[in-house]
Write a protein that holds these residues in place. Structure first.
Motif, mmCIF file in Angstrom:
data_model
loop_
_atom_site.group_PDB
_atom_site.id
_atom_site.type_symbol
_atom_site.label_atom_id
_atom_site.label_comp_id
_atom_site.label_asym_id
_atom_site.label_seq_id
_atom_site.Cartn_x
_atom_site.Cartn_y
_atom_site.Cartn_z
ATOM 1 N N VAL A 205 41.974 40.317 24.853
ATOM 2 C CA VAL A 205 42.823 41.204 25.662
ATOM 3 C C VAL A 205 42.379 41.180 27.113
ATOM 4 O O VAL A 205 43.202 41.053 28.037
ATOM 5 N N LEU A 206 41.074 41.276 27.337
ATOM 6 C CA LEU A 206 40.575 41.312 28.714
ATOM 7 C C LEU A 206 40.777 39.970 29.409
ATOM 8 O O LEU A 206 41.083 39.917 30.605
ATOM 9 N N ALA A 208 43.240 37.835 28.878
ATOM 10 C CA ALA A 208 44.654 37.765 29.254
ATOM 11 C C ALA A 208 44.944 38.657 30.454
ATOM 12 O O ALA A 208 45.648 38.253 31.398
ATOM 13 N N LEU A 209 44.373 39.861 30.450
ATOM 14 C CA LEU A 209 44.640 40.807 31.531
ATOM 15 C C LEU A 209 44.079 40.325 32.865
ATOM 16 O O LEU A 209 44.793 40.295 33.875
ATOM 17 N N VAL A 210 42.814 39.937 32.877
ATOM 18 C CA VAL A 210 42.188 39.507 34.135
ATOM 19 C C VAL A 210 42.776 38.182 34.607
ATOM 20 O O VAL A 210 42.942 37.964 35.813
ATOM 21 N N PHE A 212 45.846 37.240 34.228
ATOM 22 C CA PHE A 212 47.122 37.592 34.850
ATOM 23 C C PHE A 212 46.902 38.193 36.234
ATOM 24 O O PHE A 212 47.580 37.813 37.203
ATOM 25 N N VAL A 213 45.953 39.110 36.333
ATOM 26 C CA VAL A 213 45.698 39.767 37.627
ATOM 27 C C VAL A 213 45.239 38.754 38.663
ATOM 28 O O VAL A 213 45.720 38.758 39.812
ATOM 29 N N THR A 217 49.087 38.066 40.592
ATOM 30 C CA THR A 217 49.311 39.272 41.386
ATOM 31 C C THR A 217 48.806 39.068 42.810
ATOM 32 O O THR A 217 47.986 38.173 43.076
#
Length: 352
Positions: A205-206, A208-210, A212-213, A217
């Motif tokens: 999860v982390l 994928a999240l980081v 993406f960021v 972004t």
């Protein structure tokens, strides 16, 4: 004397160009996939020598073992992208797992309070690092090295240098009588569908999240811009100090999450928990430069770098390699893989 017609000369030139392009494509493919090829080769070798290596249980055991290192490596990667280098992640993780243990065993807190204590410590450590660097202008490595030693010593004071568990005698003579709740221990020991460990899910999860960021972004683009040329980013209007501060807060918070998972897995506060975490996390982050030819800090590469090290150590252990040879073999393979990848990349650039 043989004469060469313009058409023949053109055909020869075209053939040379085609050969050159194919060679360049091969070099590019080797540069991008070299480390992955080595990883696959290791898997094949270990499976041939020890078929149990490829068991699902063993593969998830490898992922569980590397999940903490990969989490800390992600934090290091964020600071590398911002032009810094966080050397304190190992001590932050170790201090966080001691803090969680102290809340549970000494203060008789619940699992949520232990989680909040870990994350609060991570945020505080990140702010401390960031302010040292952005306000007092201490070089990144020196600031985070100071924090490393500060936290390494600070975590020992409340327990007098002892590991912390139920029944531990504290320096004031009292006995720690609290326990680790089952719900808290499940964070480090439970498995989804009795197969996938919770730390592996947290890592996925982390990641994928980081990823993406950092990749999709504005925040991530500005961080990479600061790492590439901080002065140019500042002149373009980016609040570089604020972004660098945020990068260190993110790194320390992720490291504290790793410490939380350590405490939940071992069920005590272990004073030796963070000794090897820093070097392995930094190795994973730097190996990530070579994954898929990125040549810059990147989160997926860091995770693959951690898996590379985990697969290597697990395979050597299953083959009963002497423990005193494992670090040497790990270092030698890393050097060979990275040298191969970067030398191939340089040749590809030179032939382009």
């Amino acid at each position: 004397m043989r004469s060469i017609t313009p058409t023949a000369a053109s055909d020869e030139s075209s053939a040379r160009d085609t050969t050159r392009q194919r060679r360049h494509s091969l070099f590019v493919a080797l540069e991008r996939g070299g480390l992955l090829l080595v990883l696959v080769a290791l898997g094949v070798i270990f499976t041939v020598r020890e078929p149990a290596f490829l068991n699902v249980a063993n593969l998830f055991s490898i992922l569980q073992a590397v999940s903490i290192v990969a989490l800390l490596g992600i934090g290091v990667t964020v600071t590398l992208a911002a032009g810094g280098f966080d050397l304190s992640v190992g001590s932050v993780a170790a201090s966080a797992q001691m803090a969680a243990s102290y809340v549970l065993v000494v203060w008789h807190g619940n699992g949520w309070e232990a989680v909040l204590a870990c994350l609060a410590l991570g945020v505080a450590a990140g702010l401390f690092n960031g302010l040292l660097i952005t306000r007092l202008h201490v070089p990144d490595q020196l600031a985070t090295l100071g924090t490393l030693f500060l936290l390494a010593g600070l975590q020992l004071i409340p327990t007098g240098g002892r590991s912390l568990a139920s029944g531990t005698i504290l320096p004031d003579g009292t006995e720690a009588s609290g326990t680790f709740p089952d719900a808290f221990l499940a964070l480090g020991r439970a498995r989804l569908l009795d197969v996938v460990p919770v730390p592996v899910i947290v890592l996925l999860v982390l990641t994928a999240l980081v990823s993406f960021v950092m990749g999709s972004t504005r925040w991530g683009r500005v961080v990479y811009a600061i790492g590439g040329n901080e002065t140019a980013a500042r002149l373009a209007g980016a609040p570089t100090a604020r972004y660098r501060l945020a990068a260190y807060v993110a790194s320390a918070t992720i490291a504290s999450l790793g410490g939380l998972l350590i405490a939940a897995r071992v069920g005590r506060g272990d004073v030796s928990a963070g000794h090897s975490l820093l070097l392995d996390a930094v190795a994973a982050a730097l190996v990530g430069y070579a994954v898929w030819g990125a040549k810059r800090p990147n989160v997926p590469g860091t995770v693959i770098g951690a898996v590379f090290v985990g697969v290597l150590l697990n395979g050597l252990t299953m083959l009963n390699a002497p423990y005193y040879l494992q670090d040497f073999i790990k270092g030698a393979l890393l050097v060979v893989a990275l040298a191969f990848t970067f030398s191939i990349g340089r040749r590809a650039e030179g032939r382009n």
